[in-house]
Design a protein around this motif. Structure first.
Motif, PDB file in Angstrom:
ATOM      1  N   VAL A   1     -34.902  38.658  -1.935  1.00 15.56           N
ATOM      2  CA  VAL A   1     -33.645  38.879  -1.210  1.00 15.56           C
ATOM      3  C   VAL A   1     -33.067  37.530  -0.792  1.00 15.56           C
ATOM      4  CG1 VAL A   1     -32.650  39.881   0.879  1.00 15.56           C
ATOM      5  CG2 VAL A   1     -34.375  41.152  -0.430  1.00 15.56           C
ATOM      6  N   LEU A   2     -33.937  36.667  -0.296  1.00 15.30           N
ATOM      7  CA  LEU A   2     -33.593  35.268  -0.027  1.00 15.30           C
ATOM      8  C   LEU A   2     -34.792  34.447  -0.509  1.00 15.30           C
ATOM      9  CD1 LEU A   2     -32.078  35.709   3.539  1.00 15.30           C
ATOM     10  CD2 LEU A   2     -30.813  35.022   1.490  1.00 15.30           C
ATOM     11  N   ALA A   3     -34.512  33.258  -1.022  1.00 11.36           N
ATOM     12  CA  ALA A   3     -35.574  32.481  -1.669  1.00 11.36           C
ATOM     13  C   ALA A   3     -36.737  32.228  -0.715  1.00 11.36           C
ATOM     14  CB  ALA A   3     -35.001  31.164  -2.174  1.00 11.36           C
ATOM     15  N   HIS A   4     -37.940  32.316  -1.251  1.00  9.57           N
ATOM     16  CA  HIS A   4     -39.151  32.102  -0.466  1.00  9.57           C
ATOM     17  C   HIS A   4     -39.952  30.976  -1.094  1.00  9.57           C
ATOM     18  CE1 HIS A   4     -42.677  32.572   1.874  1.00  9.57           C
ATOM     19  NE2 HIS A   4     -43.390  33.178   0.943  1.00  9.57           N
ATOM     20  N   GLY A   5     -39.859  29.792  -0.514  1.00  5.06           N
ATOM     21  CA  GLY A   5     -40.695  28.673  -0.954  1.00  5.06           C
ATOM     22  C   GLY A   5     -40.279  28.058  -2.272  1.00  5.06           C
ATOM     23  N   LYS A   6     -39.416  28.758  -3.019  1.00  2.79           N
ATOM     24  CA  LYS A   6     -39.120  28.313  -4.366  1.00  2.79           C
ATOM     25  C   LYS A   6     -37.776  28.901  -4.798  1.00  2.79           C
ATOM     26  CE  LYS A   6     -41.844  28.145  -8.675  1.00  2.79           C
ATOM     27  NZ  LYS A   6     -42.946  28.763  -9.391  1.00  2.79           N
ATOM     28  N   VAL A   7     -37.022  28.130  -5.568  1.00  4.29           N
ATOM     29  CA  VAL A   7     -35.866  28.724  -6.251  1.00  4.29           C
ATOM     30  C   VAL A   7     -36.092  28.625  -7.741  1.00  4.29           C
ATOM     31  CG1 VAL A   7     -34.200  28.329  -4.405  1.00  4.29           C
ATOM     32  CG2 VAL A   7     -34.540  26.558  -6.142  1.00  4.29           C
ATOM     33  N   ARG A   8     -35.623  29.642  -8.474  1.00  2.47           N
ATOM     34  CA  ARG A   8     -35.924  29.723  -9.902  1.00  2.47           C
ATOM     35  C   ARG A   8     -34.703  29.591 -10.796  1.00  2.47           C
ATOM     36  NH1 ARG A   8     -39.299  33.315  -7.358  1.00  2.47           N
ATOM     37  NH2 ARG A   8     -41.530  32.964  -7.678  1.00  2.47           N
ATOM     38  N   HIS A   9     -33.505  29.572 -10.191  1.00  6.51           N
ATOM     39  CA  HIS A   9     -32.305  29.321 -11.005  1.00  6.51           C
ATOM     40  C   HIS A   9     -31.202  28.742 -10.132  1.00  6.51           C
ATOM     41  CE1 HIS A   9     -29.709  32.733  -9.657  1.00  6.51           C
ATOM     42  NE2 HIS A   9     -30.855  33.335  -9.442  1.00  6.51           N
ATOM     43  N   HIS A  10     -30.270  28.070 -10.784  1.00  5.41           N
ATOM     44  CA  HIS A  10     -29.113  27.492 -10.102  1.00  5.41           C
ATOM     45  C   HIS A  10     -28.289  28.611  -9.485  1.00  5.41           C
ATOM     46  CE1 HIS A  10     -25.044  25.173 -10.632  1.00  5.41           C
ATOM     47  NE2 HIS A  10     -25.521  25.029  -9.421  1.00  5.41           N
ATOM     48  N   GLY A  11     -28.039  28.508  -8.185  1.00  5.81           N
ATOM     49  CA  GLY A  11     -27.208  29.508  -7.523  1.00  5.81           C
ATOM     50  C   GLY A  11     -27.994  30.639  -6.902  1.00  5.81           C
ATOM     51  N   GLU A  12     -29.304  30.480  -6.748  1.00  4.69           N
ATOM     52  CA  GLU A  12     -30.105  31.542  -6.124  1.00  4.69           C
ATOM     53  C   GLU A  12     -29.837  31.580  -4.610  1.00  4.69           C
ATOM     54  OE1 GLU A  12     -34.091  31.667  -7.473  1.00  4.69           O
ATOM     55  OE2 GLU A  12     -34.769  32.949  -5.831  1.00  4.69           O
ATOM     56  N   PRO A  13     -29.695  32.768  -4.027  1.00  2.00           N
ATOM     57  CA  PRO A  13     -29.432  32.854  -2.582  1.00  2.00           C
ATOM     58  C   PRO A  13     -30.604  32.305  -1.756  1.00  2.00           C
ATOM     59  CG  PRO A  13     -28.903  34.922  -3.667  1.00  2.00           C
ATOM     60  CD  PRO A  13     -29.626  34.081  -4.673  1.00  2.00           C
ATOM     61  N   VAL A  14     -30.273  31.414  -0.800  1.00 10.70           N
ATOM     62  CA  VAL A  14     -31.295  30.791   0.045  1.00 10.70           C
ATOM     63  C   VAL A  14     -31.135  31.213   1.505  1.00 10.70           C
ATOM     64  CG1 VAL A  14     -32.195  28.577   0.875  1.00 10.70           C
ATOM     65  CG2 VAL A  14     -31.508  28.824  -1.533  1.00 10.70           C
ATOM     66  N   ALA A  15     -29.886  31.293   1.962  1.00 10.71           N
ATOM     67  CA  ALA A  15     -29.641  31.669   3.361  1.00 10.71           C
ATOM     68  C   ALA A  15     -28.308  32.401   3.442  1.00 10.71           C
ATOM     69  CB  ALA A  15     -29.607  30.424   4.239  1.00 10.71           C
TER      70      ALA A  15
END
Lengths: 189, 795
Positions: free
Chosen positions: B103-117
């Motif tokens: 739902v929101l990135a946890h410890g890692k992002v896996r693609h450009h534009g992934e929701p973080v906050a």
């Protein structure tokens, strides 16, 4: 800041407008006129097309402050605008007429009872509406073209509407609709 | 008055019921849509409404070292900032089939534009500025971008510790799903081939580019729940994914469909749904989120880009001997619909042809590219582009006419698919090709039609005024495709319809309530037509779609007219029985025909099959209302065998053929598509006007990916380089040709009214037809789509 301008013949006053707000934002979020659409907000799709002192513009690219003292026509006012044009009256609507227009009753579920501009009716009849998100901008642009060029060739229609993206129809039914509106307009004269 | 010149179409008209099926009745939402009053999801407004904004990753693959939200929270006007740590329950992932998407990135992002906050503020600009003040520190990881980097011995795993049901049969954890299909003996059959052609093809990443951006309004309810007004393709699928993340029972998450500005597969996955609900529940205030176009390119999955490797063989007489193929789909960072896309790509990989000996493999990769999933045509599009190029190549090698070669090998009713499934309804492949070929060709040099001056609008390059006809060469190309209809591989693909009949103002009225997402396709029009035909009334009210009624399934896979249309028909039939029962109870003693005759509902009356009127519906229903809610299913399918790909996997097949006529400025590499003629079998056209609209719309999306549409992902950084309508081009009205349509109606006896799902098939063959025409004009091989000027000029 405060912006005073005329929308669909009716004087409007928008308060607390932030300097960066577009005309599109003020129409949609401050004046309760969400008919102009927000498909790209970067001037590429034409879904927010309105007339600013008669000229079709992408309202997402017009700063709200630039509309100060000017006349805007949106899809919500298109039927009235077309009616006045066909009656030969000058552009715009008196305050009294605008209030009458706003007070007119119709079925909010189906829109039944709404008075439509010829181009609006033609879009429905020709099957030019699918999801409908491009429709308001296309209607404003097509209506303006037919005002300038009542008997357009296919190439003229394509050129005039080339700033309005549609993703559903493949444009064929939109061509049909504009041809139909032009033919009906020619018949009426 | 003079009839305006339209594009010619041939379609059979005719229905016994006014406004019933078979008529081109007009959209019930048409007036609202042309007056600007139709409420799309981005038009929602609520008092005290806040605006939500998503902060997205600026890199494709990285560990998140730290997130600092303090500056954002300190900004006046900001009501909430949430990260992974603020999620309310243990469920923190969602997904259509595999719950691998955070739902929101946890410890890692896996693609450009992934929701973080996510941020909620009292003005959208405040929300944007607050999101920009969130400090995220990334430690970048190597990126997986293609099959070689995904399956290299030391490849970083995009998802560690996979426990989904595909992990057991995939050759590498960076492969989401693999589906082989083996039938006959392709190696042995290759020995019979007099001619063999091989090809390697590349299909670019296409975007759905629906015009209504992802948006919605979440309103907290007094009972601690939330009401979400949303644009989606499937309300109940959204609900199933949203409720667990919010920690709410499904009954406390109420969902109402708002106006949907197109979909094309891009709204099958969730976008801002959970984020808006989280912020609304956190702040206790309504929250609206509206993506702009830039964000929309990051906010939904795209069509899988693909590499396709094909070998076709044929005898000297022109009969196909075998096909070997391998299709590699890039699924990007999260699974989305990749497994089902693999199933489609493999099972439809050889096209609408008779081939007994095949060796097929399709896989979808996990990479750090943007996630890919559903888009109109769903795996069958990429395959069609490749097998149709192969068919042309093989016809040329044989010295045969390209259309005749296809017709010689065309499947028909009774043909066995590579999966072993017999095609058990009409499959007029040769006939569609014949029809599309028989249409008159557009005249040459149309740019001179208006006089001696060239009309540049009719030429490649258009208003850029790059040629007046010099260097312009015409080409013609043909293609045909096969698409499945409905959800396949054993999925319980049902729909639900609630139908009520009552008297309103002295008139019998039917109300149809389903959860079907009207995304523009015209389902609401067709539902009213079905109710009129089945219940003999003229007044039909379509209830807004929401989750207060059972699931309608997805508005995708060309399935809604078939499945929810089938459900509406079924519920109407059940209502009709109850109405007749009521009539018998009230008036049965007055006329013996009530007991003996076959009774019908027609023109607001109950009549005998001989036409004798027994009662007015208004009298029968006076003081009563009859209501039925029932589920309806098409015939079941079964999963494909994981080793052999055998199985009765598909509900129905759908066929379309195209002929493309293009003119190419060979010096500048500019293409103008002059005409794209289509012939399609639709089984039964419930609404001919809508059917043609679907065919023309699908055709133009195929044109787009032939000559202009591609999301460019940087091969080194895996970042998206063109997330705007300035740089990602979709066809304008000037880019679009006339699209004459020839509609064939051969009934499928398994389907309601004999209809065939139609929305996707025209998107398949359009692209390869345009490519074939460009090859025909230029003599170039062109093994990738979209074709750009540099591919034609070699510069």
């Amino acid at each position: 800041m405060r912006v005073n301008f005329t929308v669909n013949g009716r004087p409007q006053e928008a308060d607390d407008v932030w300097e960066g707000e577009s005309l599109l934002y003020v129409l949609r979020e401050r004046l309760g006129l969400p008919g102009s659409k927000n498909a790209c907000e970067q001037g590429e799709c034409g879904s927010c097309t309105v007339r600013l002192d008669g000229v079709p513009v992408c309202s997402c690219l017009v700063a709200a402050g630039q509309a100060e003292g000017r006349e805007v026509v949106t899809v919500e006012g298109l039927a009235d605008y077309a009616k006045h044009r066909s009656c030969g009256s000058s552009r715009g609507t008196s305050l009294q007429e605008a209030q009458d227009w706003a007070a007119k009753g119709h079925d909010s579920q189906t829109g039944e009872g709404s008075e439509l501009a010829p181009i609006q009716q033609a879009f429905i009849d020709a099957g030019a509406v699918q999801c409908g998100f491009c429709t308001p901008g296309l209607l404003v642009a097509a209506d303006e073209m037919l005002e300038r060029n009542p008997n357009p060739s296919d190439a003229d229609i394509r050129e005039a509407l080339s700033g309005n993206l549609c993703r559903c129809t493949g444009y064929e039914k939109i061509m049909d609709a504009v041809r139909l509106a032009a033919a009906r307009q020619g018949e009426a004269v | 008055m003079s009839t305006p010149n339209g594009t010619p179409t041939k379609i059979t008209q005719g229905s016994q019921t006014k406004g019933g099926i078979g008529e081109s009745t007009l959209r019930p939402d048409g007036t609202l849509k042309v007056t600007g009053e139709f409420a799309y999801s981005s038009d929602m407004w609520h008092e005290d409404m806040l605006w939500g904004q998503i902060l997205r990753s600026t890199v494709a693959h990285a560990e998140i070292v730290s997130i600092d939200t303090s500056e954002a929270l300190a900004l006046p006007g900001v009501y909430a900032v949430m990260t992974y740590d603020d999620l309310p329950t243990e469920v923190k992932h969602y997904g259509l089939e595999i719950q691998d998407t955070p739902v929101l990135a946890h410890g890692k992002v896996r693609h450009h534009g992934e929701p973080v906050a996510i941020v909620a503020a009292d003005h959208p600009e405040t929300a944007r500025r607050a999101a920009a003040k969130i400090k995220v520190e990334y430690r970048e990881l190597p990126v997986i971008t293609d099959e070689a980097s995904a399956t290299a011995p030391d490849a970083v795993l995009v998802h560690e510790n996979r426990d989904d049901h595909h992990i057991g049969h995939v050759p590498h954890p960076n492969i989401v799903h693999r589906q082989p299909i083996v039938r006959g003996d392709a190696r042995q059959a290759a020995g019979r081939a007099d001619f063999v052609v091989k090809g390697e093809y590349t299909f670019g990443m296409q975007d759905q580019a629906f015009l209504g951006p992802e948006s919605g309004l979440a309103v907290p309810d007094e009972d601690g729940g939330v009401h979400l007004y949303i644009a989606t393709q499937w309300l109940h699928s959204d609900l199933r994914q949203i409720a667990p993340v919010l920690g709410l029972p499904e009954r406390k998450v109420r969902m109402t469909l708002s106006g949907v500005g197109g979909a094309f597969g891009g709204r099958e996955d969730l976008s801002m749904q959970i984020h808006a609900c989280l912020l609304a529940l956190r702040t206790g205030q309504p929250v609206k989120i509206v993506y702009n176009r830039f964000e929309s390119f990051f906010g939904h999955v795209h069509r899988h880009p693909a590499k396709l490797y094909y070998e076709h063989g044929a005898t000297r007489e022109g009969k196909l001997t075998h096909v070997k193929c391998r299709i590699v789909l890039d699924g990007g960072a999260y699974a989305s619909a990749s497994p089902a896309v693999v199933g489609n790509a493999s099972s439809l990989s050889i096209g609408p042809y008779v081939v007994d000996d095949v060796d097929i493999e399709a896989i979808a990769l996990y990479t750090n590219n943007p996630p890919c999933g559903a888009m109109r045509g769903f795996g069958a599009v990429q395959a069609c582009f490749a097998y149709e190029a192969q068919m042309d190549k093989l016809a040329d090698a044989l010295g045969m006419d390209r259309v005749e070669f296809r017709q010689l090998n065309a499947m028909e009713q009774g043909t066995i698919m590579p999966t072993g499934q017999p095609v058990d309804s009409p499959a007029p492949v040769a006939e569609l090709l014949r029809r599309v070929k028989a249409m008159p060709l557009p005249p040459e040099q149309q740019w001179l039609a208006a006089g001696e001056e060239a009309d540049v609008r009719q030429l490649p390059g258009g208003l850029s005024n790059t040629t007046h006809g010099e260097g312009v060469v015409r080409g013609i190309g043909y293609a045909v495709g096969i698409k499945n209809v409905g959800f396949s591989e054993g999925f319980d693909d049902y729909s639900t319809a609630r139908v009520r009949m009552e008297v309103v103002g002295g008139e019998p009225v039917a109300t149809v309530h389903t959860a079907m997402a009207e995304v523009g396709q015209g389902g609401v029009t067709v539902h009213a037509q079905i109710a009129r035909t089945e219940l003999g009334v003229t007044q039909v009210t379509i209830h807004p779609a929401d989750t207060q009624v059972g699931s309608a399934g997805s508005t995708s896979a060309s399935r809604q007219t078939y499945v929810t249309g089938g459900a509406v028909k079924n519920s109407c039939e059940l209502v009709r029985e109850k109405v007749l029962e009521l009539g018998r109870r009230k008036f049965g003693s007055y006329h013996p025909a009530w007991a003996t005759a076959e009774l019908l509902l027609e023109g607001g009356k109950i009549v005998t099959d001989g036409g004798e009127v027994l009662a007015d519906l208004a009298d029968v229903l006076e003081g009563e209302s009859v209501e039925v809610e029932a589920e309806w299913r098409h015939r079941p399918t079964e999963a494909f065998d994981l080793r052999t790909g055998q199985g009765f996997g598909h509900v129905q097949y759908s066929f379309a053929a195209h002929r493309a006529v293009v003119e190419v400025d060979t010096e500048l590499g500019l293409v103008k598509v002059i005409e794209l003629a289509c012939a399609q079998d639709v089984g039964k056209a419930l609404n001919p006007l809508s059917v043609i609209g679907q065919i023309q719309g699908g055709t133009v999306q195929g044109l787009g990916v032939a000559v202009m549409e591609e999301i460019i992902v940087d091969p080194v950084t895996a970042k998206v380089r063109n997330p705007s309508f300035t740089d990602y081009l979709i066809p304008t009205i000037l880019d679009t040709p006339t699209i004459p349509v020839d509609v064939l109606e051969l009934a499928d006896d398994h389907a309601p009214y004999g209809l065939r799902g139609i929305g996707e098939a025209p998107t398949l063959s359009s692209t390869p037809a345009v490519l074939a025409a460009i090859r025909n004009a230029t003599g170039l091989e062109l093994n990738r789509t979209p074709v750009r000027p540099e591919h034609l000029t070699g510069t």
